[in-house]
Design a protein around this motif. Structure first.
Motif, PDB file in Angstrom:
ATOM      1  N   GLN A 139       0.806  -1.220   0.000  1.00 35.90           N
ATOM      2  CA  GLN A 139       0.000   0.000   0.000  1.00 35.90           C
ATOM      3  C   GLN A 139       0.840   1.271   0.000  1.00 35.90           C
ATOM      4  N   LEU A 140       2.037   1.201   0.515  1.00 31.58           N
ATOM      5  CA  LEU A 140       2.865   2.395   0.716  1.00 31.58           C
ATOM      6  C   LEU A 140       2.999   3.265  -0.541  1.00 31.58           C
ATOM      7  N   PRO A 141       3.404   2.722  -1.682  1.00 29.45           N
ATOM      8  CA  PRO A 141       3.526   3.606  -2.853  1.00 29.45           C
ATOM      9  C   PRO A 141       2.190   4.209  -3.280  1.00 29.45           C
ATOM     10  N   ILE A 142       1.109   3.471  -3.108  1.00 25.35           N
ATOM     11  CA  ILE A 142      -0.215   3.988  -3.459  1.00 25.35           C
ATOM     12  C   ILE A 142      -0.548   5.189  -2.578  1.00 25.35           C
ATOM     13  N   HIS A 143      -0.324   5.036  -1.287  1.00 25.24           N
ATOM     14  CA  HIS A 143      -0.623   6.121  -0.347  1.00 25.24           C
ATOM     15  C   HIS A 143       0.307   7.321  -0.560  1.00 25.24           C
ATOM     16  N   ILE A 144       1.543   7.068  -0.923  1.00 30.77           N
ATOM     17  CA  ILE A 144       2.472   8.177  -1.197  1.00 30.77           C
ATOM     18  C   ILE A 144       1.981   8.990  -2.394  1.00 30.77           C
ATOM     19  N   VAL A 145       1.576   8.319  -3.449  1.00 34.02           N
ATOM     20  CA  VAL A 145       1.097   9.015  -4.646  1.00 34.02           C
ATOM     21  C   VAL A 145      -0.164   9.816  -4.322  1.00 34.02           C
TER      22      VAL A 145
END
Length: 173
Positions: free
Chosen positions: A146-152
């Motif tokens: 989930q981390l890259p999704i939430h960062i974007v």
């Protein structure tokens, strides 16, 4: 604490708390203990615009308000603590600072590791009597995905807010 005397700050904090409550109702369940949620982004916006103290209050109000409006399980104060600490983390990294992808990444990584993966796993293990280590590994894996999704998502939201220059609106007397 002087911010709490500013009507614009209180109004925006109230609106963000209400939005966080509504966003808390939208989730993508993966399993009984794993789900994608997006309310933390609203708390991050509160942290960037209003600072750590007010964002902590937004987190507290959104967690408690969400429980009373539409409970999804038993009330557990640990999740309220997590919501408040979410505001603290985002406020620390983002408040009164120009938009920076590096800062967004750092804030999201700290939130993901400290709150989402560690604290919330501990609360779930206590609440549902789950084995901590196995639950932590599963949630850590999901959090990493989930981390890259939430960062974007967070970067796009904060960049938009930066372009709107809401900071200037809040500082007017």
């Amino acid at each position: 604490m002087l911010q709490l005397k500013n009507v614009r700050v209180l109004t925006l904090a109230t609106l963000l708390a209400a939005l966080a409550i509504v966003m808390g109702f939208f989730k993508l369940p993966i399993s009984q203990i794993l789900e994608l949620r997006f309310a933390s982004h609203v708390i991050a916006i509160a942290g960037s615009l209003l600072g750590p103290v007010v964002a902590m209050m937004v987190g507290l109000i959104s967690d408690i308000g969400g429980f009373f409006i539409k409970p999804t399980g038993p009330f557990f104060p640990g999740f309220t603590i997590s919501a408040a600490l979410t505001g603290l983390i985002y406020g620390f990294f983002l408040y009164r600072k120009p938009f920076s992808l590096k800062r967004v990444i750092m804030a999201q990584v700290v939130y993901t590791l400290a709150i989402s993966a560690l604290l919330n796993t501990m609360w779930l293990a206590i609440l549902y009597k789950l084995p901590f280590y196995e639950t932590f590994i599963a949630r850590l894996f999901t959090s990493a995905i989930q981390l890259p999704i939430h960062i974007v998502i967070l970067a796009l939201l904060l960049k938009g807010i930066d372009r709107l220059q809401l900071f200037k609106y809040l500082e007017k007397k």
